[in-house]
Design an enzyme around this catalytic site. Structure first.
Site, mmCIF file in Angstrom:
data_model
loop_
_atom_site.group_PDB
_atom_site.id
_atom_site.type_symbol
_atom_site.label_atom_id
_atom_site.label_comp_id
_atom_site.label_asym_id
_atom_site.label_seq_id
_atom_site.Cartn_x
_atom_site.Cartn_y
_atom_site.Cartn_z
ATOM 1 N N GLU A 282 0.726 -1.413 0.201
ATOM 2 C CA GLU A 282 -0.172 0.053 -0.055
ATOM 3 C C GLU A 282 0.785 1.238 0.027
ATOM 4 O OE1 GLU A 282 -3.069 0.206 -1.298
ATOM 5 O OE2 GLU A 282 -3.535 -1.245 0.587
ATOM 6 N N ASP B 201 2.966 2.078 -4.926
ATOM 7 C CA ASP B 201 2.661 2.178 -6.324
ATOM 8 C C ASP B 201 3.426 3.608 -7.160
ATOM 9 O OD1 ASP B 201 0.657 3.752 -5.666
ATOM 10 O OD2 ASP B 201 -0.692 2.939 -7.288
ATOM 11 N N ASP C 284 -4.713 0.650 -9.200
ATOM 12 C CA ASP C 284 -6.073 0.470 -9.281
ATOM 13 C C ASP C 284 -6.425 0.146 -10.609
ATOM 14 O OD1 ASP C 284 -5.785 1.064 -6.789
ATOM 15 O OD2 ASP C 284 -7.145 3.022 -7.048
HETATM 16 C C1 GLA Z 1 -5.016 4.643 -4.018
HETATM 17 C C2 GLA Z 1 -4.468 4.942 -5.451
HETATM 18 C C3 GLA Z 1 -3.303 3.905 -5.803
HETATM 19 C C4 GLA Z 1 -2.433 3.630 -4.582
HETATM 20 C C5 GLA Z 1 -3.344 3.397 -3.395
HETATM 21 C C6 GLA Z 1 -2.487 3.076 -2.211
HETATM 22 O O1 GLA Z 1 -6.069 3.605 -4.511
HETATM 23 O O2 GLA Z 1 -5.472 5.040 -6.535
HETATM 24 O O3 GLA Z 1 -2.859 4.123 -7.050
HETATM 25 O O4 GLA Z 1 -1.554 4.672 -4.456
HETATM 26 O O5 GLA Z 1 -4.305 4.443 -3.111
HETATM 27 O O6 GLA Z 1 -1.708 2.294 -2.268
#
Ligand code: GLA
Length: 387
Positions: free
Chosen positions: A33, A36, A174
């Site tokens: 988490e 990315d 995502d």
């Molecule tokens: C959101 C963002 C992702 C990622 C998560 C945290 O979902 O859209 O790109 O950074 O938060 O892991």
């Protein structure tokens, strides 16, 4: 569901023409988490819940939008020549953003469309309802206008639209998880170069349970962009000590040696999370490959602690859900999932403990917060499809 969508579309926009009905999933991230946008690894999977959509070409440049989730609202009209984000445009900023992004990337949309959506992902829950709409829109238009775009490129276009049209500096996780989803597999993605591997999710005797805090989270107005900026600043400081491309490229040992370069103690904690969480993700995928679900769960728990104490993105709602989950016998691991600041948690729960888990965690949450949490026992599904 296809028939229901098709029928409603015709009622709304009239019969005739070719109506395509599609589906794109939501996603849950198992571990990795806030890594990315730090060049690290993530380990998400697509779900069988998501967004349904229907679309039909028009013979002018108008756009019409409707959501079956907001039946009290009228059809919203716009135009291909007016693709600008608007504060009061609600969810239509997502499909409009993708149309804008397609044109920015050089794909021509020859005519307007009538578009209708229906989602069964709880909104603002951290299961990526917005990325699901983005990938779905790209997938529908790609098919409708024969644009020849790969699913991976659709993920990048979705992210580009989110960053540049909707103002959230999100990473690729995502949209990638949704566009590239595979039934019964999670995606081990290296965000440094987008190389990936599918890992079978064989949770013998256990289920994935999502607990939804019902605290709505708007990424744009949350501290998401702030966290990202903190990590970027920390990386700059570290770069003065050693040559490195991203926080994700550092091992824990390397970080411990150079962490003094990050002057501000809060920023140092943020960077620490990014480095350790990335390494944890690599270890977790190894654990899953050797069927060591206990270790996988333990790493999930550590991930939550790091997000709570070092990255500070959990809050009372998510902490209550996770900490009460940890107390339930038969819970292998539990952590917040997604951006945080509200939204959902993900837990791996033994089959025979699921019912008790839902009752017990539900009770503790209601007692602590004064309102209910919702629970979903989910399945890992495929990426987008035409139905
Ligand atoms: C959101 C963002 C992702 C990622 C998560 C945290 O979902 O859209 O790109 O950074 O938060 O892991």
């Amino acid at each position: 569901m296809k028939d229901r969508i098709y029928k409603r579309f015709q009622e709304l926009y009239g019969a005739g023409g070719e109506i395509g009905v599609y589906f794109a999933p939501g996603r849950v991230n198992l571990i990795g988490e806030h890594t990315d946008y730090n060049g690290g690894h993530v380990f998400p999977c697509a779900l069988t819940i998501g967004t349904y959509g229907a679309v039909r070409k028009r013979n002018d440049r108008k756009l019409r939008f409707y959501s079956m989730n907001f039946e009290h609202l009228p059809v919203i009209e716009s135009g291909l020549d007016d693709l600008k984000p608007r504060r009061n445009a609600g969810w239509t900023n997502y499909p409009k953003g993708v149309m804008w992004a397609l044109e920015e990337k050089g794909y021509e949309l020859p005519c307007g469309v009538d578009l209708m959506l229906y989602g069964n992902i709880p909104n603002g829950s951290g299961l990526s309802s917005s990325a699901s709409i983005e990938v779905l829109t790209g997938y529908m238009l790609n098919d409708l206008f024969d644009l020849g775009i790969s699913n991976q490129e659709l993920a990048l276009i979705g992210q580009f639209s989110e960053n540049r049209f909707n103002g959230v500096n999100c990473g690729i996780m995502d949209q990638f998880a949704i566009a590239m989803g595979r039934r019964d597999h999670a995606i081990f993605l290296d965000t440094a170069d987008l190389s990936y591997e599918y890992a079978p999710i064989r949770l013998e005797g256990a289920r994935i349970v999502i607990s939804c805090s019902n605290k709505k989270r708007g990424l744009g107005d949350s501290k998401y962009n702030e966290r990202r900026a903190e990590c970027e600043k920390a990386l700059e400081e570290i770069k003065r000590e050693i040559p490195v491309d991203s926080l994700g490229a550092l091992t824990e040992e390397q970080f411990e040696k150079v962490k003094g370069a990050v002057k501000d103690p809060v920023r140092r904690k943020r960077a620490k999370h990014a480095v350790y969480e990335n390494q944890r993700t690599v270890k977790a995928v190894e654990a899953l490959k050797t069927n060591d679900l206990n270790l996988f769960g333990k790493l999930m728990n550590e991930s939550h602690i790091s997000l709570r104490d070092d990255y500070e993105v959990t809050g009372k709602e998510l902490d209550t859900l996770v900490e009460s989950a940890w107390k339930v016998k038969g819970v292998l691991g539990s952590r917040m999932t997604g951006a945080g600041f509200g939204g959902c948690t993900v837990s791996i729960v033994k089959d025979d403990a699921v019912e008790y888990f839902i009752r017990q965690v539900g009770r503790s949450y209601k007692k602590a917060m004064g309102y209910k949490a919702d629970f979903y026992v989910v399945e890992v599904g495929d990426g987008p499809v035409k139905l």
